[in-house]
Design a protein around this motif. Structure first.
Motif, PDB file in Angstrom:
ATOM      1  N   ALA A 178       1.009  -1.257  -0.010  1.00 31.65           N
ATOM      2  CA  ALA A 178       0.042   0.079  -0.004  1.00 31.65           C
ATOM      3  C   ALA A 178       1.117   1.283  -0.077  1.00 31.65           C
ATOM      4  O   ALA A 178       0.675   2.270  -0.750  1.00 31.65           O
ATOM      5  N   PHE A 179       1.866   1.182   0.959  1.00 28.61           N
ATOM      6  CA  PHE A 179       2.770   2.312   1.076  1.00 28.61           C
ATOM      7  C   PHE A 179       3.631   2.559  -0.366  1.00 28.61           C
ATOM      8  O   PHE A 179       3.638   3.570  -1.044  1.00 28.61           O
ATOM      9  N   VAL A 180       4.134   1.724  -1.099  1.00 28.47           N
ATOM     10  CA  VAL A 180       4.887   1.683  -2.448  1.00 28.47           C
ATOM     11  C   VAL A 180       4.013   2.402  -3.272  1.00 28.47           C
ATOM     12  O   VAL A 180       4.427   3.228  -4.220  1.00 28.47           O
ATOM     13  N   PHE A 181       2.836   1.653  -3.432  1.00 27.17           N
ATOM     14  CA  PHE A 181       1.998   2.127  -4.661  1.00 27.17           C
ATOM     15  C   PHE A 181       1.182   3.245  -4.273  1.00 27.17           C
ATOM     16  O   PHE A 181       0.520   4.124  -5.424  1.00 27.17           O
ATOM     17  N   SER A 182       0.643   3.763  -3.316  1.00 30.73           N
ATOM     18  CA  SER A 182       0.252   5.205  -2.807  1.00 30.73           C
ATOM     19  C   SER A 182       1.398   6.273  -3.469  1.00 30.73           C
ATOM     20  O   SER A 182       0.956   7.202  -3.829  1.00 30.73           O
ATOM     21  N   GLY A 183       2.614   5.846  -3.149  1.00 27.48           N
ATOM     22  CA  GLY A 183       3.591   6.535  -3.488  1.00 27.48           C
ATOM     23  C   GLY A 183       3.552   6.877  -5.258  1.00 27.48           C
ATOM     24  O   GLY A 183       4.022   7.998  -5.537  1.00 27.48           O
ATOM     25  N   GLN A 184       3.379   5.860  -5.884  1.00 25.67           N
ATOM     26  CA  GLN A 184       3.396   5.828  -7.194  1.00 25.67           C
ATOM     27  C   GLN A 184       2.224   6.580  -7.861  1.00 25.67           C
ATOM     28  O   GLN A 184       2.372   7.536  -8.760  1.00 25.67           O
ATOM     29  N   ASN A 185       1.177   6.119  -7.253  1.00 29.54           N
ATOM     30  CA  ASN A 185      -0.332   7.011  -7.824  1.00 29.54           C
ATOM     31  C   ASN A 185      -0.993   7.227  -6.592  1.00 29.54           C
ATOM     32  O   ASN A 185      -2.005   6.263  -6.509  1.00 29.54           O
ATOM     33  N   ALA A 186      -1.058   8.210  -5.998  1.00 26.40           N
ATOM     34  CA  ALA A 186      -1.838   8.691  -5.004  1.00 26.40           C
ATOM     35  C   ALA A 186      -3.483   8.279  -5.162  1.00 26.40           C
ATOM     36  O   ALA A 186      -4.049   7.691  -4.316  1.00 26.40           O
ATOM     37  N   GLU A 187      -3.768   9.024  -6.212  1.00 24.98           N
ATOM     38  CA  GLU A 187      -5.037   9.063  -6.652  1.00 24.98           C
ATOM     39  C   GLU A 187      -5.851   7.457  -6.785  1.00 24.98           C
ATOM     40  O   GLU A 187      -6.860   7.127  -6.243  1.00 24.98           O
ATOM     41  N   VAL A 188      -5.043   6.657  -7.403  1.00 26.55           N
ATOM     42  CA  VAL A 188      -5.580   5.494  -7.758  1.00 26.55           C
ATOM     43  C   VAL A 188      -5.562   4.617  -6.424  1.00 26.55           C
ATOM     44  O   VAL A 188      -6.572   3.886  -6.107  1.00 26.55           O
ATOM     45  N   ALA A 189      -4.666   4.966  -5.464  1.00 30.79           N
ATOM     46  CA  ALA A 189      -4.522   4.110  -4.231  1.00 30.79           C
ATOM     47  C   ALA A 189      -5.900   4.666  -3.121  1.00 30.79           C
ATOM     48  O   ALA A 189      -6.276   3.850  -2.574  1.00 30.79           O
TER      49      ALA A 189
END
Ligand SMILES: Nc1ncnc2c1ncn2[C@@H]1O[C@H](COP(=O)(O)OP(=O)(O)O)[C@@H](O)[C@H]1O
Ligand SMILES: [Mg+2]
Lengths: 341, 529
Positions: free
Chosen positions: A207-218
């Motif tokens: 969740a951490f890594v992918f929030s960083g990649q695309n906050a909106e999608v997360a």
């Protein structure tokens, strides 16, 4: 896929591609290019600098980098969470100063000293997070300011001169010789593997890594993105303080002036590391390779007789080169991914 | 029993613009509830409020009778809501199963349990006949499959109420039919669906009831079984609309565009367009019909100058333009309404006036000694906004707040104002509501009457048939037919589209798949180098 996710350790398995035979996998220039450049560099130096290829060089190269690697991991953790943390080197230096000062001037036992320093670093990270995430100041600005403030305050409190006299047990422990290398280096590997493991294999890490990649999608997937961003700044401060404690253990002293020398290599290492193993993503294994590559380069140049200014030239060049490479990787991905059937 | 979802008096304002002006809505368990309305009517705003993405200024939401506050998507998910957004929100670099379980991964000990997760996803897909390869990378998937992934993602989060915001806008007719089956299976399972669309046929085919929105308010509540197309359209547009176009005769003039032996190669060397030839005369609309992915985009991009061609000539009023830049071509008289209005057609952050003046900055009337005269630019933009009926707060509002159809009007306004000899219109009405379609069609015909040459590409056969004087059919990169429109019929073209001879009854447009769209720019930001 789940096995491929472990590509950072089991480096012969390419991610999301048909499995090639191991040899072809290792020849994958995009993923391992930096490793080959590194090997070439070692070979080149060995030819031209007789004293280069020796056990002691390797011990220096391997052993001296414990703090630099932990600092770089701190930078990478922040970047993965989508934040820039420019305060890492200052937090490290201040943590070192605090360990020495509390342990000598204030005569706190070393164990409590370390715990207190780590707790203070967590509080500092939380402050960065509050300013950046809650109030909305870009973290690059927040940490530039807060790091400078912290450094200034620490110098006011403990002076900016180097200080020694820390508990000998800390020094003995950190430099304890295990199979020819100091314990500190094992600690960094343990920290690296721990971070890798959490990020890749636990739900919170992903969740951490992918929030960083695309906050909106997360966010739309139901992730508390603000919490993730905060976590990235808190963790980077925590890791920076650990680097500071290691630094005191390795050198036996705190030297506030060294802080500035750690920041640029950390960013160079983070970006250069994102060009290997998993090109296009900041990754833990890449950090180790990149830092060892950089320090090999600098050590060789120093043995050739260049000193001082050459560090800045080399690290600065490497950072620019790394960022250029990451852009090229992103570009090639876009054009090969675009419009392909 | 209380309704699955009950919404009372939802208000949402953006400055002076009222996007939702006191909306009431009731959705029962097990129904497919259609939400209809023109672009900018406030449908997406309402849906985003229901999914916790936007906070309303007033109003209340009840789920199964209980009052809820949805402060974030996480709140909405916990309350059994799921949403498939107009633009998909997935991680391209992750696999299908990773995207679906993201944020709710099953664990063994501390660790994500990939095997359990994949099994759960596969089981879910099986149950609702949403066939997907759970290990495929999402970035490699077609639009239709990505949508299935989004639906599975909502179902995996145990959504009882599923919001689909214009899900069919990006689908081929066959994919849309498959989606209708999925929706029926979901409501049979006791869930409810909010189905946003502005396609009449669909809404009449699959819904149980329809709420029509207009200018942010509900203009009609209809029972599908007891309503008609005309009634829905009147509620949507406020008047009767007809897409049966009268195409007055216009004397065609000189050749404006002449393309010969054009070929275009893709990055990896295969031919997208081979040996294409076409001419467009002044006062003529030439339509290119083709199933998406048969080279029409590449052909258009080569003519517009966005893509290099591998061979052949492109002449504009006799001048070879094949080697020129986009800018040079525009100056010589090429206007281009691109298919991708959001990334190619407009600059999202920039205001409407800045977007409307793109490409016109050098005009005499807008500058003095090299300075842009902002008052004049604004005045000009304001006039275009009125003339093209763009629903926007004011000319200084960034266009990324606009709904698809309004954004399209911005692009159309700008391109038609070029007074260019050649107008390339690529999917000019895709995702646009019926009133705006009528409007854009009328504008194109006006330009034709002014003696402009128009090259039209559309996935809607009816649009091609209604507007074109001549119809070209493109199949696997080749132009396989060139028919005057009076000789064309839906059946004949349908057969040609699928590679038939044009005589046989239409065969199914089998495996011709649209290429997946380019990865979104957000994936390439610095935070993800
Ligand atoms: N974030 C925003 N800021 C300003 N205006 C907005 C914003 N979001 C939507 N709008 C405006 O609200 C109106 C309704 O938009 P929307 O709900 O997207 O319409 P629909 O989905 O029915 O086409 C439009 O005029 C749009 O420009
Ligand atoms: Mg909408």
């Amino acid at each position: 896929m789940s096995q491929n996710q472990s590509a950072e350790v089991a480096i012969a398995i390419p991610e999301s591609r048909p499995r090639l035979n191991p040899l072809a996998g290792l020849l994958d220039i995009e993923r391992f290019g930096l490793i080959y450049v590194w090997l070439l560099l070692i070979a080149g130096y060995s030819l031209f600098v007789p004293s280069f290829f020796s056990v002691s060089t390797f011990q220096i190269v391997l052993g001296s980098q414990a703090t630099q690697i932990v600092i770089t991991l701190a930078v990478v953790v922040a970047l993965l969470g989508g934040e820039f943390d420019l305060s890492v080197a200052n937090v490290m230096a201040v943590a070192a100063t605090a360990v020495v000062t509390l342990n000598t001037d204030y005569a706190w036992p070393i164990g409590w000293t370390i715990l207190a320093v780590i707790a203070a670093a967590l509080a500092f990270g939380a402050l960065n997070a509050f300013i950046s995430v809650r109030i909305g100041v870009p973290s690059i600005i927040t940490t530039l300011g807060s790091g400078t403030l912290l450094m200034g305050a620490a110098n006011g409190w403990a002076g900016s001169a180097p200080r020694a006299g820390v508990d000998q047990r800390l020094i003995d422990l950190v430099s304890l010789d295990v199979l020819g290398a100091p314990l500190a280096i094992y600690v960094t590997f343990a920290i690296g593997i721990g971070i890798y493991y959490v990020l890749e294999h636990t739900p919170a890490g992903r969740a951490f890594v992918f929030s960083g990649q695309n906050a909106e999608v997360a966010r739309l997937a139901g992730i508390r993105v603000a919490r993730m961003r905060s976590a990235s700044l808190i963790w980077s401060s925590l890791l920076s303080s650990v680097a500071g404690i290691l630094l005191v253990g390795i050198t036996g002293a705190s030297v506030p002036a060294v802080a500035s020398g750690y920041l640029l290599p950390a960013f160079a290492g983070a970006f250069l590391g994102s060009t290997v193993i998993r090109p296009g993503r900041f990754n833990v294994a890449g950090v180790f390779i990149a830092i060892y590559f950089l320090v090999t380069g600098v050590t060789g140049l120093q043995l050739l007789g260049y000193t001082g200014w050459v560090n800045d030239v080399f690290y600065g060049f490497s950072l620019v080169l790394a960022v250029v490479l990451t852009q090229l990787i992103a570009k090639s991905r876009r054009s090969s991914g675009a419009r392909a059937p | 029993m209380a309704a699955a979802l009950e919404v009372r008096g939802i208000v949402k304002r953006y400055g002076a613009l009222v996007a939702n002006a006191g909306v009431d809505l009731v959705v029962e368990r097990g129904e497919i509830h259609g939400i209809m309305g023109e672009n900018g009517a406030g449908k997406s705003t309402l849906m985003n409020i229901l999914y916790g993405v936007t906070q309303p200024d007033a109003g209340e939401i009840r789920l199964g009778g209980a009052l809820v506050r949805l402060r974030s998507p996480l709140d909405a998910i916990r309350n059994g809501l799921g949403m498939v957004h107009q633009a998909f929100r997935l991680f391209d670099s992750l696999s299908v199963w990773e995207n679906i379980v993201f944020g709710r991964e099953p664990v063994r000990g501390w660790v994500v349990d990939g095997r359990t997760a994949r099994a759960a996803v596969a089981e879910l897909a099986e149950r609702f006949s949403l066939s997907v390869n759970v290990d495929a990378r999402v970035g490699d998937l077609s639009v239709g499959v990505r949508q299935r992934v989004e639906i599975l993602k909502a179902l995996y989060r145990e959504a009882r109420i599923l919001i689909l915001d214009e899900p069919t806008a990006v689908l081929t007719p066959r994919e849309a039919d498959a989606l209708a089956d999925v929706m029926r299976a979901l409501v049979a399972d006791g869930r409810s669906i909010l189905f946003v669309t502005h396609k009449l046929r669909e809404v009449l085919d699959v819904t149980d009831r329809i709420t029509v929105m207009r200018h942010g308010a509900v203009s009609a509540r209809l029972e599908t079984a007891r309503t008609s197309e005309q009634e829905v359209v009147r509620a949507m547009v406020g008047r009767a609309v007809s897409l049966d176009i009268q195409r007055p005769d216009v004397a065609t003039g000189d050749v404006v565009l002449e393309v010969d032996h054009l070929s275009v190669k893709m990055e990896h060397g295969h031919s997208a367009v081979s040996d294409a030839g076409l001419t467009v005369h002044a006062g003529e609309i030439v339509g290119i019909a083709g199933v998406a992915g048969n080279g029409q985009s590449e052909l258009i991009e080569a003519i517009a100058g966005l893509r290099r061609h591998a061979g052949g000539t492109i002449r504009l009023r006799g001048t070879e333009i094949g080697g020129l830049s986009v800018g040079a071509r525009r100056r010589l008289g090429v206007a281009y309404i691109p298919e991708d209005r959001a990334t190619v057609g407009t600059a999202g952050r920039a205001s409407a006036s800045e977007n409307l003046i793109l490409g016109f900055q050098r005009r005499r009337e807008f500058q003095r000694w090299g300075h842009l005269l902002h008052e004049r630019v604004l005045g000009w933009a304001q006039r275009l906004i009125v003339r093209y009926d763009v629903r926007i707060r004011d000319a200084q509002t960034p266009v990324d707040t606009l709904s698809g159809g309004n954004l399209q009007k911005v692009v159309v306004a700008r391109e038609l104002e070029h007074q260019a000899a050649l107008i390339i219109a690529e999917q000019p009405t895709r995702g646009v509501d019926i009133g705006a379609i009528e409007f854009i069609h009328r504008k194109l015909l006006e330009e034709r009457a002014r003696g402009r040459a128009i090259l039209l590409v559309s996935a809607e056969l009816s649009e091609i048939l209604a507007l074109s004087d001549r119809i070209l059919v493109i199949y696997e990169g080749r132009i396989v037919a060139n028919l005057p429109s009076r000789e064309a019929s839906e059946e004949r073209i349908g057969s040609l589209l699928a590679g038939g001879s044009g005589d046989a009854p239409p065969v199914e447009a089998g495996p011709l798949r649209a290429p997946s769209p380019a990865p979104s720019l957000s994936d390439a930001k610095l935070r993800d180098p």
